[in-house]
Design a protein around this motif. Structure first.
Motif, short mmCIF file in Angstrom:
data_model
loop_
_atom_site.label_atom_id
_atom_site.label_comp_id
_atom_site.label_asym_id
_atom_site.label_seq_id
_atom_site.Cartn_x
_atom_site.Cartn_y
_atom_site.Cartn_z
N THR A 118 0.81 -1.30 -0.03
CA THR A 118 -0.03 0.14 0.03
C THR A 118 0.99 1.27 -0.24
O THR A 118 1.73 1.59 0.86
CB THR A 118 -0.88 0.15 1.33
OG1 THR A 118 -1.79 -1.29 1.07
CG2 THR A 118 -1.86 1.19 1.38
N THR A 152 -2.11 -4.47 -10.60
CA THR A 152 -3.34 -3.74 -10.44
C THR A 152 -3.18 -2.60 -9.35
O THR A 152 -2.46 -2.91 -8.54
CB THR A 152 -4.57 -4.75 -9.82
OG1 THR A 152 -4.66 -5.99 -10.78
CG2 THR A 152 -5.74 -4.25 -9.43
N PHE A 184 -5.10 0.01 -7.20
CA PHE A 184 -6.35 0.31 -6.73
C PHE A 184 -6.49 1.44 -5.64
O PHE A 184 -5.58 1.50 -4.59
CB PHE A 184 -6.81 -0.81 -6.04
CG PHE A 184 -8.07 -0.80 -5.23
CD1 PHE A 184 -9.45 -0.99 -6.16
CD2 PHE A 184 -8.12 -0.51 -3.91
CE1 PHE A 184 -10.90 -0.65 -5.38
CE2 PHE A 184 -9.67 -0.62 -3.23
CZ PHE A 184 -10.69 -0.40 -4.11
N CYS A 185 -7.38 2.41 -5.93
CA CYS A 185 -7.33 3.68 -4.85
C CYS A 185 -8.57 3.37 -3.83
O CYS A 185 -9.63 2.89 -4.25
CB CYS A 185 -7.89 4.92 -5.55
SG CYS A 185 -8.21 6.27 -4.91
N ARG A 186 -8.15 3.52 -2.71
CA ARG A 186 -9.05 3.07 -1.56
C ARG A 186 -10.00 4.11 -1.00
O ARG A 186 -10.26 4.43 0.02
CB ARG A 186 -8.28 2.36 -0.35
CG ARG A 186 -7.55 0.97 -0.67
CD ARG A 186 -6.92 0.75 0.48
NE ARG A 186 -7.93 0.33 1.51
CZ ARG A 186 -7.44 -0.02 2.81
NH1 ARG A 186 -6.15 0.08 3.14
NH2 ARG A 186 -8.40 -0.55 3.65
N SER A 193 -9.52 9.57 -7.53
CA SER A 193 -9.43 8.35 -8.37
C SER A 193 -8.01 8.00 -8.93
O SER A 193 -7.11 8.57 -8.62
CB SER A 193 -10.48 8.51 -9.50
OG SER A 193 -10.28 9.81 -10.07
N VAL A 223 -11.16 3.79 -10.34
CA VAL A 223 -10.42 3.56 -8.77
C VAL A 223 -9.56 2.38 -9.06
O VAL A 223 -8.79 2.10 -8.29
CB VAL A 223 -11.37 3.37 -7.71
CG1 VAL A 223 -12.11 4.70 -7.27
CG2 VAL A 223 -12.49 2.16 -7.89
N THR A 224 -9.62 1.62 -10.19
CA THR A 224 -8.80 0.69 -10.57
C THR A 224 -8.00 0.69 -11.68
O THR A 224 -8.89 0.89 -12.73
CB THR A 224 -9.51 -0.83 -10.39
OG1 THR A 224 -10.21 -0.93 -8.98
CG2 THR A 224 -8.56 -2.03 -10.55
N SER A 244 -5.12 -1.40 -14.45
CA SER A 244 -4.35 -2.71 -14.55
C SER A 244 -3.25 -2.19 -15.75
O SER A 244 -3.71 -1.69 -16.64
CB SER A 244 -5.32 -3.96 -15.29
OG SER A 244 -6.02 -4.10 -14.58
N VAL A 249 -2.96 3.84 -1.94
CA VAL A 249 -3.27 3.08 -3.30
C VAL A 249 -2.60 2.10 -3.08
O VAL A 249 -1.39 1.53 -2.71
CB VAL A 249 -2.57 3.88 -4.21
CG1 VAL A 249 -2.69 2.94 -5.56
CG2 VAL A 249 -3.08 5.50 -4.52
N HIS A 270 -0.98 -4.55 -6.44
CA HIS A 270 -1.15 -6.10 -6.26
C HIS A 270 -0.51 -6.61 -7.79
O HIS A 270 -1.23 -6.14 -8.60
CB HIS A 270 -2.72 -6.66 -6.28
CG HIS A 270 -2.77 -8.01 -6.39
ND1 HIS A 270 -3.49 -8.78 -7.03
CD2 HIS A 270 -1.87 -9.04 -5.59
CE1 HIS A 270 -3.26 -10.05 -6.90
NE2 HIS A 270 -2.43 -10.06 -5.97
#
Length: 140
Positions: free
Chosen positions: A8, A40, A42-44, A49, A100-101, A103, A133, A136
């Protein structure tokens, strides 16, 4: 053999605008020992975004922020949800219109981004925030 890695990132924003995080992502990737795979990002958050955008000319980021401010008005009379101020609901809408995701393929140990592409956290709130953010990575 397929491997996975997760981390993270903490990203401090200065208020509405784009913060390039490509360098942070690349530094983390360099220590993972994975040459081919898929990352990947990803914004939490629901009021920020992610975008992949040009990183050569800062006018692009300025124009994007201005465009989204015109597209989604910060007029409190337009929204029911106003719990966190007049920019809160517009920030949620701007986030819903972007992503928010993301790849991004990893090829020969490097992000397969184009020449002028960078990964950005897009802050939609007016005041500074600490954002998270999650990265993964799957690959070999």
């Amino acid at each position: 053999m397929m491997r996975q890695a997760v981390t993270t990132l903490s990203v401090r924003t200065a208020g509405a605008g784009l913060v390039e995080i490509t360098g942070q992502v690349e530094r983390w990737l360099s220590g993972q020992g994975i040459a081919t795979g898929l990352l990947t990002v990803f914004c939490r958050h629901t009021s920020a975004s992610l975008v992949i955008q040009e990183n050569a000319d800062p006018d692009v980021q300025t124009d994007l922020v201005r465009f989204f401010k015109r597209l989604v008005a910060e007029d409190p009379s337009l929204y029911i949800h106003r719990a966190e101020g007049p920019d809160d609901m517009p920030a949620h809408i701007r986030s819903a219109l972007t992503a928010v995701t993301l790849s991004v393929p990893l090829v020969q140990g490097r992000l397969a981004l184009g020449t002028w592409q960078g990964i950005y956290l897009f802050e939609h709130r007016a005041r500074p925030h600490d954002r998270q953010v999650v990265l993964h990575l799957m690959g070999e």
